[in-house]
Design an enzyme around this catalytic site. Structure first.
Site, PDB file in Angstrom:
ATOM      1  N   TRP A   1      47.696  73.100  23.809  1.00 27.96           N
ATOM      2  CA  TRP A   1      46.280  72.847  23.610  1.00 27.96           C
ATOM      3  C   TRP A   1      45.421  73.834  24.391  1.00 27.96           C
ATOM      4  O   TRP A   1      45.724  74.180  25.524  1.00 27.96           O
ATOM      5  CB  TRP A   1      45.913  71.440  24.068  1.00 27.96           C
ATOM      6  CG  TRP A   1      46.598  70.366  23.284  1.00 27.96           C
ATOM      7  CD1 TRP A   1      47.651  69.607  23.682  1.00 27.96           C
ATOM      8  CD2 TRP A   1      46.284  69.932  21.956  1.00 27.96           C
ATOM      9  NE1 TRP A   1      48.009  68.725  22.694  1.00 27.96           N
ATOM     10  CE2 TRP A   1      47.188  68.903  21.623  1.00 27.96           C
ATOM     11  CE3 TRP A   1      45.330  70.323  21.007  1.00 27.96           C
ATOM     12  CZ2 TRP A   1      47.165  68.261  20.398  1.00 27.96           C
ATOM     13  CZ3 TRP A   1      45.306  69.678  19.786  1.00 27.96           C
ATOM     14  CH2 TRP A   1      46.214  68.666  19.487  1.00 27.96           C
TER      15      TRP A   1
ATOM     16  N   THR B   1      25.737  56.127  15.214  1.00 24.68           N
ATOM     17  CA  THR B   1      26.327  57.410  15.620  1.00 24.68           C
ATOM     18  C   THR B   1      26.030  58.420  14.517  1.00 24.68           C
ATOM     19  O   THR B   1      25.755  58.041  13.376  1.00 24.68           O
ATOM     20  CB  THR B   1      27.848  57.310  15.775  1.00 24.68           C
ATOM     21  OG1 THR B   1      28.384  56.948  14.497  1.00 24.68           O
ATOM     22  CG2 THR B   1      28.250  56.272  16.792  1.00 24.68           C
TER      23      THR B   1
ATOM     24  N   GLU C   1      27.887  54.739  22.052  1.00 25.12           N
ATOM     25  CA  GLU C   1      28.572  53.444  22.198  1.00 25.12           C
ATOM     26  C   GLU C   1      28.537  52.933  23.642  1.00 25.12           C
ATOM     27  O   GLU C   1      28.976  51.836  23.929  1.00 25.12           O
ATOM     28  CB  GLU C   1      30.036  53.578  21.745  1.00 25.12           C
ATOM     29  CG  GLU C   1      30.212  53.759  20.240  1.00 25.12           C
ATOM     30  CD  GLU C   1      30.188  55.225  19.799  1.00 25.12           C
ATOM     31  OE1 GLU C   1      29.595  56.060  20.513  1.00 25.12           O
ATOM     32  OE2 GLU C   1      30.769  55.515  18.737  1.00 25.12           O
TER      33      GLU C   1
ATOM     34  N   LYS D   1      44.777  73.889  18.830  1.00 26.40           N
ATOM     35  CA  LYS D   1      46.220  73.761  19.033  1.00 26.40           C
ATOM     36  C   LYS D   1      46.907  75.057  18.622  1.00 26.40           C
ATOM     37  O   LYS D   1      46.950  75.396  17.443  1.00 26.40           O
ATOM     38  CB  LYS D   1      46.739  72.602  18.183  1.00 26.40           C
ATOM     39  CG  LYS D   1      48.117  72.171  18.594  1.00 26.40           C
ATOM     40  CD  LYS D   1      48.553  70.983  17.765  1.00 26.40           C
ATOM     41  CE  LYS D   1      49.909  70.509  18.233  1.00 26.40           C
ATOM     42  NZ  LYS D   1      50.545  69.630  17.273  1.00 26.40           N
TER      43      LYS D   1
END
Ligand code: ADP
Length: 543
Positions: A444, A184, A328, A439
Site C-alpha cells: 500500500w 453524506t 457521521e 496498491k
C-alpha cells in the site's frame, strides 16, 4: 443505587437561551447575499428565533417534520438551526453543491415539508421544481425588496417574521428527539442521512468547546468557512454561543481575496475550513505580504492538511489545529490543540506532530482493526481500518436499513472507511481513505503522504495522487498536478523532492498537468472524478 440529580434533558434551544443571557452582546456578523454586512447579537437573535418558531408553526410545521435549508453561512441560516430544532422539528441542511439527481433524492427521502433557500440558490430550485414534491413550500431567505424575480410560488423570510411575538413557549423535548439531518456526499451510491439528536448535538458542542475553546472566549471573532449546509459547520453554531464567541459568517464569497478581506476587516482570530480554502488564503497572504490583522489560529480538517501548508501558517506565527472527523460523527473526532511542550519543540519536530490528525476529543473512542476485525496496537506502527464509538456518532442511517447494518460492527463501533495508525501518545494519523489507498505490487502507498511530499516542490500549487491500473503491479501512483507558475517542473525534479520520504518504488510514475482539480460537494479534491477522467490513461511503460 441511582444518583439523586435532576434529569433535565439536553436541548439545543437552551444553548441560545443561555447565550442571550450570559453573552448577550456577542453575536453574528454576516456577509449577506444582499451585498452588505449585517451585525446582530445573541440577545436579538434569540428574539428573532422566537418569531421564526411562530412562523414555522403557522406554515404547518409539526414536531418531527423535516424542514430543509439551502443556504450559505449567515444569521438567517443560524436562526433556522435553532428555531426548527427548538420547536421539535428536524433541520435538514442541504449541500447546494450536490448534483441535481442527489438533491432530488434527498428532498424526497427526507420528505421535507418546507425548504428555506438563499436568493443565490433559487435557480437550483427553479430547475428542480418539477421533480420536487408538489406540496413543498419554498421560503426565500431575504426581505421583499430583495426578492428576485422567480416563476416559483415562494414566501419571503422577513415577511414571515414580521409581527410575530419574540417569545415562544419552547417544548420540553425528550433529549433523544431528532434535531438535525445531514446527508453524506455519497461518492458511491445514494447519499445517506445522519440524524442528529438534541442530546448528541449538545454533547458535541460541549466536546468542541472543551478542547477548542482554550483561546476562544467571549468576544473573540471566529470565522466558520466550513459551511452550515454540511456537517453543522463543525459544531461552531452550537459551541460558539456557549463560549460567547462572535461568529463571522462569510456568505457566498469563499475565494482567497474575499476571505482575506473579511478576516482583516473583522479582526478574525480563528478561522475554520478545508485545505482548499486555505490554499486560496495563503496565495492572497503572499500577495499582500502579511496575514490578515489579528489572525492567530487556523483549524484545518475535512481532508489532510499538507505539511507545507502547516509550515506556512506556523512560520507566520499562526497556530495550526489539524482536526479530523466526518458527517457521521457530528463531525469532530480528533483535534490538534497541542500541549505547550509541542510548541517548545524544534520547528521541524513541531510540524511532525501537527501534520498528524491530533488526539481524540472527549466522548470519542478510537480503535484500529486488521482485515479480520482484530484490534491492532496503538504503537504508531500498526495500520488498520479506523472504527469509532461515542456520544455523538450515528447508530445507523436515516431510513436506510441496508447501510445501517453495514455501518456498525459486532461490538457496536462505526466503521469510518479510513485507514489509520494511532501512536502511544494518542495521536491519530490518517493514512488514507481505504478506497484512495494505492496498491502497488501488493503493497500500500498512502496518497495523502504522496500529495503532502509533492506539494513541497515550489512548482506545484495543488495535486492529487491516484492509482492507475497497471498490468504488472496492479496499480501504480500518478500525480495529477496544478502548476504554481509558467515553468512546470519535470517528473524527475518532483520525484527528487519527494525522494527522502519514500522508497523509490513508491514514487509516482507520471505527472499529468491540469488547470484545476475537480472538487467534491464538500470542497475536497474528487479522486473519484479524477479516476473516471483517467480511466483511459495509458501508463508510460505500457503505452
Ligand atoms: P464527505 O466529504 O463524503 O461528505 P465528510 O465531510 O463526512 O464526508 O468527510 C469525512 C472524511 O473526510 C473522513 O472519513 C476522512 O476520510 C476525511 N477527512 C476529514 N478530515 C481529515 C483530515 N484531517 N485528514 C485526512 N482526512 C480527513
Amino acid at each position: 443505587m441511582q444518583g439523586m440529580m435532576m434529569n433535565r434533558p439536553l436541548s439545543i434551544i437552551s444553548i441560545l437561551d443561555y447565550a442571550a443571557e450570559a453573552h448577550p452582546d456577542s453575536g453574528i456578523v454576516s456577509v449577506r447575499t444582499e451585498g452588505d454586512t449585517h451585525r446582530t447579537t445573541y440577545r436579538d437573535t434569540y428574539k428573532r428565533v422566537g418569531k421564526l418558531a411562530h412562523a414555522l408553526e403557522k406554515l404547518g410545521v409539526k414536531p418531527g417534520d423535516r424542514v430543509a435549508t439551502l443556504a450559505w453561512n449567515g444569521y438567517r441560516h443560524f436562526e433556522l438551526y435553532y428555531a426548527i430544532s427548538g420547536m421539535g422539528a428536524v433541520c435538514h441542511t442541504i449541500n447546494p453543491r450536490l448534483s441535481a439527481e442527489q438533491m432530488i433524492y434527498i428532498v424526497g427521502h427526507a420528505e421535507d415539508k418546507v425548504i428555506f433557500v438563499d436568493t443565490t440558490f433559487l435557480p437550483i430550485l427553479e430547475a428542480l421544481r418539477d421533480h420536487l414534491p408538489a406540496d413543498l413550500r419554498i421560503v426565500v431567505m431575504t426581505d421583499r425588496d430583495h426578492l428576485p424575480d422567480t416563476k416559483l410560488d415562494v414566501l419571503v423570510y422577513e415577511d414571515l417574521l414580521d409581527g410575530e411575538p419574540e417569545t415562544y413557549d419552547w417544548p420540553d423535548l425528550d433529549e433523544n428527539t431528532a434535531a438535525g439531518l445531514c446527508y453524506t456526499s455519497g461518492t458511491t451510491g445514494n447519499p445517506k442521512g445522519a440524524l442528529y439528536s438534541h442530546r448528541s448535538t449538545v454533547l458535541h458542542a460541549l466536546m468542541v468547546a472543551a478542547v477548542m475553546g482554550g483561546a476562544l472566549g467571549q468576544g473573540v471573532n471566529v470565522l466558520p468557512v466550513v459551511p452550515l449546509f454540511h456537517v453543522n459547520a463543525w459544531g461552531l453554531p452550537y459551541a460558539g454561543p456557549i463560549l460567547g464567541i462572535n461568529l463571522v459568517m462569510p456568505g457566498p464569497a469563499l475565494d482567497g481575496p474575499s476571505v482575506y478581506k473579511l478576516m482583516d476587516s473583522e479582526n478574525v482570530y480563528s478561522a475554520w475550513g478545508v485545505p482548499t480554502v486555505w490554499m486560496g488564503l495563503l496565495g492572497e497572504i503572499e500577495k499582500q505580504g502579511k496575514p490578515p490583522k489579528g489572525f492567530g489560529d487556523v483549524v484545518i480538517g475535512g481532508s489532510a492538511a499538507p505539511r507545507t501548508m502547516i509550515e506556512a501558517f506556523e512560520k507566520m506565527g499562526i497556530n495550526v489545529n489539524h482536526a479530523w472527523g466526518m458527517t457521521e460523527m457530528s463531525p469532530i473526532g480528533t483535534h490538534g490543540v497541542s500541549p505547550p511542550a509541542v510548541d517548545d519543540l524544534p520547528f521541524d519536530k513541531k510540524i511532525d506532530v501537527k501534520a498528524k490528525q491530533g488526539r481524540r476529543v472527549f466522548g470519542v473512542d478510537l480503535k484500529i482493526v486488521d482485515d479480520d476485525g482484530n484490534r491492532q496496537p496503538h504503537d504508531g506502527k500498526a495500520i488498520g481500518e479506523l472504527f469509532v464509538r461515542g456520544n455523538a456518532i450515528v447508530s445507523g442511517y436515516y431510513k436506510n436499513e441496508e447501510a445501517s447494518a453495514k455501518a456498525i460492527d459486532a461490538e457496536g463501533w462505526f466503521g469510518t472507511g479510513d485507514v489509520a495508525s494511532i501512536d502511544p501518545d494518542g495521536y491519530l494519523t490518517i493514512q488514507d481513505r481505504s478506497k484512495d489507498l494505492i496498491k502497488s505490487g501488493g503493497e500500500w502507498i498512502s496518497s495523502i503522504d504522496l500529495e503532502s511530499a509533492a506539494l513541497a516542490h515550489p512548482g506545484i500549487a495543488n495535486c492529487a495522487a491516484i492509482g492507475v491500473a497497471h498490468p504488472k503491479w496492479d496499480e501504480r501512483p500518478v500525480l495529477v498536478a496544478v502548476a504554481a507558475g509558467e515553468d512546470k517542473p519535470s517528473l524527475d525534479e518532483i520525484r527528487e523532492t519527494m525522494a527522502e520520504h519514500f522508497a523509490k518504488w513508491q514514487l509516482p510514475d507520471d505527472v499529468i498537468w491540469v488547470d484545476d482539480l475537480p472538487l467534491t460537494a464538500t470542497g475536497k479534491v474528487s479522486k473519484l472524478n479524477l479516476r473516471q477522467q483517467l480511466s483511459d490513461y495509458k501508463h508510460p511503460e505500457v503505452a
